[in-house]
Design a protein around this motif. Structure first.
Motif, PDB file in Angstrom:
ATOM      1  N   ASP A 140       0.851  -1.188   0.000  1.00 58.19           N
ATOM      2  CA  ASP A 140       0.000   0.000   0.000  1.00 58.19           C
ATOM      3  C   ASP A 140       0.890   1.243   0.000  1.00 58.19           C
ATOM      4  O   ASP A 140       1.738   1.398   0.885  1.00 58.19           O
ATOM      5  N   PRO A 141       0.692   2.150  -0.952  1.00 61.12           N
ATOM      6  CA  PRO A 141       1.530   3.354  -1.010  1.00 61.12           C
ATOM      7  C   PRO A 141       1.060   4.494  -0.109  1.00 61.12           C
ATOM      8  O   PRO A 141       1.692   5.561  -0.080  1.00 61.12           O
ATOM      9  N   GLY A 142      -0.033   4.284   0.626  1.00 56.13           N
ATOM     10  CA  GLY A 142      -0.521   5.319   1.529  1.00 56.13           C
ATOM     11  C   GLY A 142      -1.278   6.421   0.816  1.00 56.13           C
ATOM     12  O   GLY A 142      -1.323   6.493  -0.414  1.00 56.13           O
ATOM     13  N   GLY A 143      -1.912   7.280   1.606  1.00 56.01           N
ATOM     14  CA  GLY A 143      -2.636   8.413   1.048  1.00 56.01           C
ATOM     15  C   GLY A 143      -4.056   8.081   0.627  1.00 56.01           C
ATOM     16  O   GLY A 143      -4.440   6.917   0.509  1.00 56.01           O
ATOM     17  N   LEU A 144      -4.828   9.127   0.362  1.00 51.36           N
ATOM     18  CA  LEU A 144      -6.226   8.963  -0.015  1.00 51.36           C
ATOM     19  C   LEU A 144      -6.371   8.604  -1.485  1.00 51.36           C
ATOM     20  O   LEU A 144      -7.172   7.731  -1.852  1.00 51.36           O
ATOM     21  N   ARG A 145      -5.588   9.240  -2.324  1.00 53.69           N
ATOM     22  CA  ARG A 145      -5.722   9.003  -3.762  1.00 53.69           C
ATOM     23  C   ARG A 145      -5.440   7.557  -4.129  1.00 53.69           C
ATOM     24  O   ARG A 145      -6.113   6.976  -4.981  1.00 53.69           O
ATOM     25  N   SER A 146      -4.461   6.941  -3.476  1.00 55.03           N
ATOM     26  CA  SER A 146      -4.116   5.556  -3.805  1.00 55.03           C
ATOM     27  C   SER A 146      -5.250   4.595  -3.466  1.00 55.03           C
ATOM     28  O   SER A 146      -5.446   3.584  -4.144  1.00 55.03           O
ATOM     29  N   LEU A 147      -6.015   4.882  -2.412  1.00 58.01           N
ATOM     30  CA  LEU A 147      -7.169   4.043  -2.086  1.00 58.01           C
ATOM     31  C   LEU A 147      -8.146   4.020  -3.249  1.00 58.01           C
ATOM     32  O   LEU A 147      -8.689   2.968  -3.609  1.00 58.01           O
ATOM     33  N   GLU A 148      -8.373   5.176  -3.828  1.00 57.80           N
ATOM     34  CA  GLU A 148      -9.317   5.274  -4.940  1.00 57.80           C
ATOM     35  C   GLU A 148      -8.765   4.602  -6.195  1.00 57.80           C
ATOM     36  O   GLU A 148      -9.508   3.963  -6.947  1.00 57.80           O
ATOM     37  N   GLU A 149      -7.440   4.698  -6.401  1.00 56.65           N
ATOM     38  CA  GLU A 149      -6.838   4.054  -7.559  1.00 56.65           C
ATOM     39  C   GLU A 149      -6.847   2.533  -7.416  1.00 56.65           C
ATOM     40  O   GLU A 149      -7.045   1.807  -8.394  1.00 56.65           O
ATOM     41  N   MET A 150      -6.648   2.039  -6.206  1.00 57.48           N
ATOM     42  CA  MET A 150      -6.606   0.588  -5.983  1.00 57.48           C
ATOM     43  C   MET A 150      -7.984  -0.055  -6.094  1.00 57.48           C
ATOM     44  O   MET A 150      -8.120  -1.181  -6.564  1.00 57.48           O
ATOM     45  N   THR A 151      -9.014   0.660  -5.656  1.00 58.47           N
ATOM     46  CA  THR A 151     -10.350   0.064  -5.581  1.00 58.47           C
ATOM     47  C   THR A 151     -11.347   0.630  -6.584  1.00 58.47           C
ATOM     48  O   THR A 151     -12.450   0.094  -6.711  1.00 58.47           O
ATOM     49  N   ALA A 152     -10.967   1.712  -7.259  1.00 57.47           N
ATOM     50  CA  ALA A 152     -11.874   2.405  -8.184  1.00 57.47           C
ATOM     51  C   ALA A 152     -13.120   2.922  -7.460  1.00 57.47           C
ATOM     52  O   ALA A 152     -14.211   2.998  -8.030  1.00 57.47           O
ATOM     53  N   LEU A 153     -12.956   3.272  -6.201  1.00 60.06           N
ATOM     54  CA  LEU A 153     -14.041   3.820  -5.399  1.00 60.06           C
ATOM     55  C   LEU A 153     -13.626   5.185  -4.855  1.00 60.06           C
ATOM     56  O   LEU A 153     -12.436   5.450  -4.669  1.00 60.06           O
TER      57      LEU A 153
END
Length: 284
Positions: A140-153
């Protein structure tokens, strides 16, 4: 005129029947109402037919309980901030979560094989190298944007102010409302070679057949996250002993001989918890 009187009479009779039907419910005590609600659940055969205490610090036991198989897995380091982020991802994607203990590395590898897991996401300082073989390991690269990139949510961020708030916050996570529970005191460690690779979303498991699940603030984050990822509601009670708390009693009423999952050794043994429920109901 006569037809109006007949209609009025019929309406009065209907109202009387309705009120009489509601009367028994109104006469029930809070304990009886709680018992009725708790016993109305239809629970999957996956779970024991009586109270079961699951003492699970690392999330291993609850993963085995709720996820006999899973294509995805979230592994966190032991820090609360990493566990909060891992729980946020796990619940949103309906994945199991475990806390990584290097001394039990072989056990994690066996579980990954037994669950037929193909994608593992590590959060924080988890010393498993990224790989792209039969099992894909991503950091996990951390941060909010990466969550959205990983899950498309699209995620929102909610701050957790103290570690003591962690369990209740995780119990309130909801798959349809992607939320990053971000610790106010620190963010998880990000290791080298961490990139936001896709992390698949699994279907919800419970099919509205989850048992009552209870926890306290002492329960592990991973255990609560696994119950929520499965789809179970988790009730965080103020005290583990139903004889000492009316709120705890109402959460467990009627379940001394029915499915109930209690997360943490603070609830005693499974047999002790069942006996305490009976004693609390008798003394109410």
């Amino acid at each position: 005129m006569r037809s109006r009187k007949v209609a009025a009479g019929a309406a009065a009779v209907a109202l009387s029947v309705l009120l009489s039907a509601c009367a028994p419910e109104a006469q029930l005590s809070p304990l009886e109402r709680a018992r009725g609600v708790n016993q109305s659940r239809h629970v999957a055969k996956l779970f024991a037919p009586e109270p079961e205490v699951v003492d699970d610090v690392l999330g291993i036991k609850t993963t085995k309980l709720f996820f006999p198989s899973s294509e995805t897995l979230v592994l966190s380091d032991t820090s609360v901030e990493a566990q909060l982020r891992a729980a946020s991802i796990a619940v949103t994607t309906n994945a199991p979560m475990m806390v990584y203990d290097p001394s039990r590395h072989a056990e994690y590898m066996r579980m990954i094989a037994d669950m037929h897991t193909v994608t593992v996401l590590t959060v924080g300082d988890v010393t498993i190298a990224p790989s792209s073989g039969a099992v894909r390991v991503r950091r996990d690269p951390g941060g909010l944007r990466s969550l959205e990139e990983m899950t498309a949510l699209r995620y929102k961020e909610r701050t957790v102010n103290t570690p003591e708030d962690a369990v209740r916050e995780v119990s309130n996570l909801y798959q349809l409302e992607p939320t990053w529970l971000r610790a106010s005191w620190d963010d998880p460690v990000v290791l080298p070679a961490a990139t936001p690779e896709p992390f698949p979303i699994q279907s919800r498991r419970d099919a509205n057949m989850a048992p009552r699940v209870v926890a306290t603030w002492e329960t592990s984050i991973a255990a609560v996250a696994n119950a929520r990822s499965y789809g179970a509601n988790v009730t965080v009670v103020p005290l583990a002993d139903p004889r000492r708390s009316e709120e705890t009693l109402f959460a467990m009423a009627g379940l001394a001989q029915r499915p109930l999952v209690a997360l943490g050794s603070q609830f005693g043994t499974s047999e002790e918890l069942a006996q305490r429920i009976r004693e609390a109901e008798a003394a109410y």
